[in-house]
Scaffold this motif. Structure first.
Motif, mmCIF file in Angstrom:
data_model
loop_
_atom_site.group_PDB
_atom_site.id
_atom_site.type_symbol
_atom_site.label_atom_id
_atom_site.label_comp_id
_atom_site.label_asym_id
_atom_site.label_seq_id
_atom_site.Cartn_x
_atom_site.Cartn_y
_atom_site.Cartn_z
ATOM 1 N N THR A 52 0.816 -1.213 0.000
ATOM 2 C CA THR A 52 0.000 0.000 0.000
ATOM 3 C C THR A 52 0.854 1.270 0.000
ATOM 4 O O THR A 52 0.316 2.358 -0.150
ATOM 5 C CB THR A 52 -0.941 0.035 1.217
ATOM 6 O OG1 THR A 52 -0.171 -0.219 2.390
ATOM 7 C CG2 THR A 52 -2.039 -0.988 1.095
ATOM 8 N N MET A 53 2.160 1.143 0.151
ATOM 9 C CA MET A 53 2.998 2.330 0.007
ATOM 10 C C MET A 53 2.858 2.913 -1.390
ATOM 11 O O MET A 53 3.156 4.080 -1.626
ATOM 12 C CB MET A 53 4.467 2.004 0.279
ATOM 13 C CG MET A 53 4.808 1.731 1.731
ATOM 14 S SD MET A 53 4.377 3.057 2.844
ATOM 15 C CE MET A 53 2.849 2.466 3.544
ATOM 16 N N GLY A 54 2.428 2.084 -2.351
ATOM 17 C CA GLY A 54 2.152 2.583 -3.700
ATOM 18 C C GLY A 54 0.744 3.160 -3.798
ATOM 19 O O GLY A 54 0.284 3.456 -4.888
ATOM 20 N N ARG A 55 0.052 3.308 -2.691
ATOM 21 C CA ARG A 55 -1.304 3.844 -2.587
ATOM 22 C C ARG A 55 -2.350 2.899 -3.179
ATOM 23 O O ARG A 55 -2.050 2.009 -3.954
ATOM 24 C CB ARG A 55 -1.440 5.231 -3.247
ATOM 25 C CG ARG A 55 -0.463 6.250 -2.730
ATOM 26 C CD ARG A 55 -0.649 6.503 -1.240
ATOM 27 N NE ARG A 55 0.204 7.594 -0.791
ATOM 28 C CZ ARG A 55 1.470 7.440 -0.376
ATOM 29 N NH1 ARG A 55 2.010 6.251 -0.342
ATOM 30 N NH2 ARG A 55 2.169 8.492 0.016
ATOM 31 N N ILE A 56 -3.603 3.168 -2.808
ATOM 32 C CA ILE A 56 -4.718 2.305 -3.213
ATOM 33 C C ILE A 56 -5.331 2.842 -4.507
ATOM 34 O O ILE A 56 -5.716 4.010 -4.576
ATOM 35 C CB ILE A 56 -5.779 2.269 -2.103
ATOM 36 C CG1 ILE A 56 -5.174 1.633 -0.848
ATOM 37 C CG2 ILE A 56 -7.005 1.493 -2.559
ATOM 38 C CD1 ILE A 56 -6.038 1.773 0.366
ATOM 39 N N GLN A 57 -5.418 2.007 -5.519
ATOM 40 C CA GLN A 57 -6.091 2.392 -6.770
ATOM 41 C C GLN A 57 -6.826 1.180 -7.296
ATOM 42 O O GLN A 57 -6.288 0.078 -7.282
ATOM 43 C CB GLN A 57 -5.063 2.841 -7.819
ATOM 44 C CG GLN A 57 -4.551 4.249 -7.600
ATOM 45 C CD GLN A 57 -3.780 4.750 -8.795
ATOM 46 O OE1 GLN A 57 -4.270 4.658 -9.914
ATOM 47 N NE2 GLN A 57 -2.588 5.240 -8.573
ATOM 48 N N ASP A 95 1.299 2.079 -8.917
ATOM 49 C CA ASP A 95 2.763 2.027 -8.778
ATOM 50 C C ASP A 95 3.268 0.578 -8.879
ATOM 51 O O ASP A 95 2.921 -0.253 -8.040
ATOM 52 C CB ASP A 95 3.120 2.623 -7.411
ATOM 53 C CG ASP A 95 4.581 2.960 -7.323
ATOM 54 O OD1 ASP A 95 5.363 2.379 -8.097
ATOM 55 O OD2 ASP A 95 4.942 3.804 -6.487
#
Lengths: 116, 926
Positions: free
Chosen positions: A45-50, A65
């Motif tokens: 989730t460091m690449g954010r949620i999409q 990401d």
């Protein structure tokens, strides 16, 4: 969603660590597995949620990401290898020491001493 | 290039003597002589140009970013030391052939000596202070091994340890010193440092740097108060003592003083520290040498004393002093190595080195006797020997040292005393061993050693005498070296025997006559010494070490009580503390980024995941139940991955989940089915609160990051995946191309884990439970036919799917990792459904070999790009037309992914199949 995911990570970490603090090998292994989930989710989730934007070129309009995914992918496989190693270590300890206590102690006195 | 050969040839050929031992000692000797002989030849080829004052340099990059490079440089000083190291090395190698008894391994000694040679040559030829330090440490290590050559001898081990502790500790100081020096000068290259002399001595850190470097030099060269390790290093075989602890290694500290002289000398601080250290060492060690009964002990202290003399001279720093120091290095090497060899011969041929037992040996070994008398005369500084010349120059130098002000007169007085002591112990060495009445009974009947053994001594004594009589022969060389040490071309100095009636001559005469007179009072002196309290540095050193060890052992047992739970608890508490500390300054938990809307599938999966995690904890005492609930958690994680746009991760997690649960089930078979309730209520609360806090901390951290803007490097990968890596699936391209080296490392980790497991399982015997936990016997039908039939039908389909997943991996979700896991699951299903025996009859895989094959294929793919002139693992791709399939992309990343695939399959199967085999009578090891 972020709140929920943060709670998921928190619960996985907390339960995993609690089991790691147990005195027998098998719960510790289960705890490690839970902790692995927590760590992988955290890193991922460091690449954010999409939603609906896999990092496959031309497959969608937006891309999430890819880098944390690549990291986590190998982490999952290595996590398995490490779990397996710990499990086999536990088996070996059981065979050589005659019990499945994490410190190789089994008698009541030993456990009492360890709890002191 | 020749410089590199000189330095590295000995160590590159160091393995030869050890491995060719069975061809006999003479063969061993010859192969060991070859590398130094070649190196000596090369070194002499530099002599003409070096004598004209030229230098040659060579540089190969090593770690340029840290200023560490393979830089070598030869000038007069380094050439002198290189020749000293190589020539004495040749003599010692020759001598050792005769010295070492048949039962000791000559090859081992030679191998270590050759390694030492490279270390020493590296020090003297380095043109980079960091590189010099590397070789410096190498000499400490090889010296440790050489002192401990007779490793079953306790004194040898203790002596070796002490030498390593003292010189290694000094080495650390030296490292700090040279780093300071390099930072002050702005370069680690010696040539550059020389040019910065003014800047260096004016810098505010100069005193610190100087003290640190001198600590390194003084410990190595056994200067007072660090001298004590050298006498105990004499537990080494005598050839080693002659080589390391007299002629070469202990001179490394002196070399450092000489080498850095142009850069860091020339201040009052330098003169005061170095001169007084040298002076004290010289007189103290000379006095100690007078009372030693052990031949080698006497020589050891005399060596310390002479090292002090050279240090003193480099401390005084005048032209004459520096030249005297250089000259004495050569002279000392010649006569001291001879005396050590003589001591070795006496020891070898009589079985003792005790001066109280030895006397009158001249009758039995006249040649050794004559050679020792000549070398002893040189050590005592008798006129017409080389030792006399450098001693005269020394006495001349100490007469006027302005830095000592009104205490200047002390120097010549103390120096004269040291010279007098030196005459005393030289006389004692020679007269006591070879004359003084009839021989007493010795452990072995004394006789002359083989003539060939004496050869090196002949050569070195000849040098002592020739230089002593015709000193002008050494003029040119010593003067050239002097310029290298001083840093400028000085007025040539002529070494001569006769300088007229002057103060140095008077002091010499006092020393010679006084020493001989003192010798006549030997009995009284020794009796006085005997009454003193015995003092042994080794005992003090060992005692200190033991005391420190026991105190720390107590401390460790208090902190480290062997409870894994306690360690974990401490680690988790620290984690919480660190999170709290990091989060304290943050004012708002939420960041500026808007919250993503709730997705129903992900939300349900999350809630189930939370319930499953708590459920696992709640019923974990029932292990089987806990495991089932745990697998639910794993499935939910893969659903989350799938929803959050990570198809590769979802597939990986799903397949890993399957193998993990099978693995844990298998393991559970051998373990108790229940976890006993042994934790106290207090402990449960304690653990629950610390793990709860840690969980909340991590959750807060995650939330904080998730609501803040992202700045990622991923756009590069997204944009370049197709043009550079030739694939659309960016995750896979990162794995096999952009970060291929990481992946390579990861499959190696995987392989190591697998092999480690195989090793742990070897000879493992666990009792097989005959019933389940309720006491019911196992079903006699171990493999239900329906399951095994289904499994066999699924196998080809599953394999086909995995091939498909593998091939498409570069452009769509899939790839080597996932395909490998799918293949593993398909094969494991066969094990589960039909049993180990069934599989064994049909396919026989040697899993470790397949793991190796996988790693090798990946490695070869990576290395392949070297041959095309690209860095490791650079990939390329092209398109080919296949029948039926059509246009198909073929990429060099594909074989790499194949390596990944094979490693994953083989490791997974190895783990599960090996544990699975424990359940049958067919054990792993058969």
């Amino acid at each position: 969603m972020e709140i929920l995911i943060a709670i998921v990570i928190a619960v996985l970490t907390g339960t995993g660590l609690y089991l790691i603090l147990r005195s027998r090998t098998f719960p510790v292994v289960m705890g490690l597995t839970l902790l692995t989930y927590a760590v992988n989710l955290f890193l991922f989730t460091m690449g954010r949620i999409q939603y609906n934007s896999p990092p496959v070129v031309n497959a969608s309009d937006t891309y999430t990401d890819p880098l944390p995914q690549a990291l986590v992918l190998t982490a999952i496989v290595i996590g398995f290898a490490m779990t397996a190693f710990v499990v086999v270590l536990a088996l070996r300890a059981r065979a050589d020491l005659g019990n499945d206590h994490v410190d190789g102690k089994d008698s009541v006195d030993d456990v009492k001493e360890a709890n002191r | 290039m020749a410089l590199l050969v000189i330095v590295f040839l000995p160590i590159l050929l160091a393995w030869v003597p050890r491995l060719t031992e069975r061809f006999g000692r003479n063969f061993n000797l010859i192969v060991t002589l070859i590398p130094p002989l070649i190196a000596v030849g090369l070194a002499f080829s530099f002599l003409p140009s070096v004598l004209q004052g030229q230098t040659q340099e060579v540089i190969l990059p090593w770690l340029p970013s840290m200023g560490l490079n393979l830089e070598f440089r030869i000038d007069a000083l380094s050439l002198m030391f290189a020749l000293l190291i190589l020539c004495i090395g040749l003599f010692v190698v020759w001598y050792a052939r005769f010295y070492l008894s048949e039962k000791d391994s000559l090859g081992k000694l030679y191998t270590l000596l050759l390694m030492f040679m490279t270390a020493m040559l590296g020090i003297v030829l380095s043109n980079n202070v960091l590189l010099l330090f590397v070789f410096w440490e190498l000499t400490s290590i090889t010296s440790f091994l050489l002192i401990g050559y007779w490793q079953d001898n306790s004194d040898a081990r203790k002596g070796a340890r002490m030498a390593l502790a003292v010189t290694g500790g000094g080495g650390l100081a030296l490292l700090a010193g040279v780093i300071l020096l390099g930072e002050i000068a702005g370069s680690y290259t010696l040539t550059d440092i020389f040019a910065m002399h003014e800047v260096i001595i004016a810098h505010e850190l100069y005193p610190v740097m100087l003290v640190l470097i001198l600590l390194g030099a003084f410990t190595k060269s056994a200067q007072f108060p660090f001298h004590f390790w050298l006498p105990h290093a004499m537990a080494a075989p005598t050839p080693v003592s002659a080589y390391l602890h007299s002629a070469t290694m202990v001179k490394a500290g002196i070399f450092l003083l000489a080498r850095l002289h142009p850069a860091i000398a020339g201040t009052d601080l330098w003169v005061l520290i170095v001169t007084s250290t040298g002076l004290i060492t010289m007189v103290f060690a000379a006095a100690m040498a007078m009372f030693k009964h052990d031949l080698k002990g006497l020589l050891a202290y005399s060596t310390v004393s002479h090292l002090g003399l050279i240090t003193l001279l480099f401390g005084i720093s005048t032209e004459v002093a520096v030249l005297a120091g250089i000259f004495h290095i050569l002279n000392h090497a010649a006569f001291k190595a001879t005396l050590f060899m003589s001591a070795g011969i006496v020891d070898h041929e009589t079985g003792t080195r005790d001066l109280r037992v030895l006397q009158g040996m001249y009758k039995f070994m006249p040649i050794t006797g004559i050679l020792s008398i000549l070398a002893g005369a040189a050590m005592a500084g008798v006129p017409l020997f080389n030792g006399f010349l450098s001693k005269e120059m020394m006495l001349k130098s100490v007469l006027h040292v302005p830095q000592f002000g009104s205490f200047g007169w002390l120097l010549p007085v103390i120096a004269t005393f040291a010279a007098l002591f030196s005459v005393y112990y030289s006389t004692r060495f020679v007269l006591n061993v070879f004359f003084t009445g009839e021989a007493k009974k010795t452990p072995k009947p004394p006789h002359e050693p083989p003539k060939l053994m004496l050869l090196p001594m002949f050569i070195m004594v000849a040098i002592c005498v020739v230089v002593g009589i015709a000193p002008h022969l050494a003029d040119a060389f010593v003067n050239t070296v002097g310029s290298a040490v001083l840093g400028y071309a000085q007025e040539p100095y002529h070494i001569a025997i006769w300088h007229g009636f002057n103060a140095p001559l008077l002091m010499s005469v006092i020393a010679l006559v006084g020493g001989l007179l003192l010798y006549t009072q030997k009995g009284k002196l020794l009796a006085w010494y005997k009454k003193r309290k015995p003092f042994n540095e080794l005992h003090i050193f060992e005692g200190t070490v033991t005391r420190i060890m026991s105190e720390f052992t107590q401390l460790v047992t208090r902190v480290e009580n062997g409870s894994l739970q306690r360690y974990f608890a401490i680690a988790i508490v620290m984690l919480v503390a660190m999170i709290v500390y990091a989060l304290l300054p943050i004012s708002s938990l939420s960041g500026s980024v808007a919250i993503t809307e709730l997705d129903i599938v992900a939300a349900v999966a999350s809630v189930v995941l939370i319930i499953a995690a708590f459920g696992t904890v709640l019923i974990h005492h029932n292990r089987f139940g806990g495991l089932l609930i745990l697998s639910v958690a794993g499935l939910m994680v893969s659903i989350l991955f799938a929803r959050f746009s990570a198809p590769d991760l979802a597939m990986t997690q799903l397949s890993v989940e399957v193998v993990t649960i099978i693995l844990l089930m298998l393991a559970l078979y051998f373990l108790p089915q229940q976890t006993p309730n042994e934790s106290s209520q207090k402990r449960v609360w304690r653990d629950a609160s610390i793990s709860g806090l840690a969980g909340i901390g991590i959750g807060v951290l995650a939330y904080g990051i998730l609501t803040r803007p992202i700045d990622s490097i991923s756009n590069f990968y997204l944009e370049n995946a197709k043009p550079e890596g030739g694939g659309y699936n960016v995750v896979n391209v990162i794995l096999v191309d952009f970060r291929g080296f990481d992946t390579f490392g990861e499959i190696i980790v995987l392989a190591i884990a697998g092999l480690g497991i195989a090793t742990l399982l070897r000879n493992l015997y666990l009792p097989l439970p005959l019933t389940d936990k309720e006491g019911r016997p196992w079903d006699p039908v171990r493999h239900p036919p329906l399951l095994s039939m289904m499994a066999r039908m699924i196998l080809p389909l599953a394999l086909m799917v995995s091939v498909f997943i593998f091939l498409r991996g570069h452009n769509a979700p899939g790839g080597g990792f996932i395909a490998g896991l799918i293949t593993s699951i398909a094969l494991i299903l066969q094990y589960v459904a039909s049993g180990v025996g069934f599989i064994r009859e049909r396919i026989q895989f040697n899993y470790p070999n397949w793991i190796a094959a996988g790693v090798l294929i990946a490695a070869i793919t990576g290395v392949g790009s070297w041959f095309l002139g690209y860095p490791f693992l650079t990939s390329t791709y092209t398109y080919i037309e296949w029948p039926i399939v059509g246009k198909f992309e073929i990429s060099s990343a594909l074989p790499f992914d194949l390596g990944v695939y094979l490693t994953v399959v083989a490791t997974t199967l190895l783990i599960l199949a090996y544990i699975g085999k424990l359940t049958t009578t067919a054990r792993v090891d058969d």
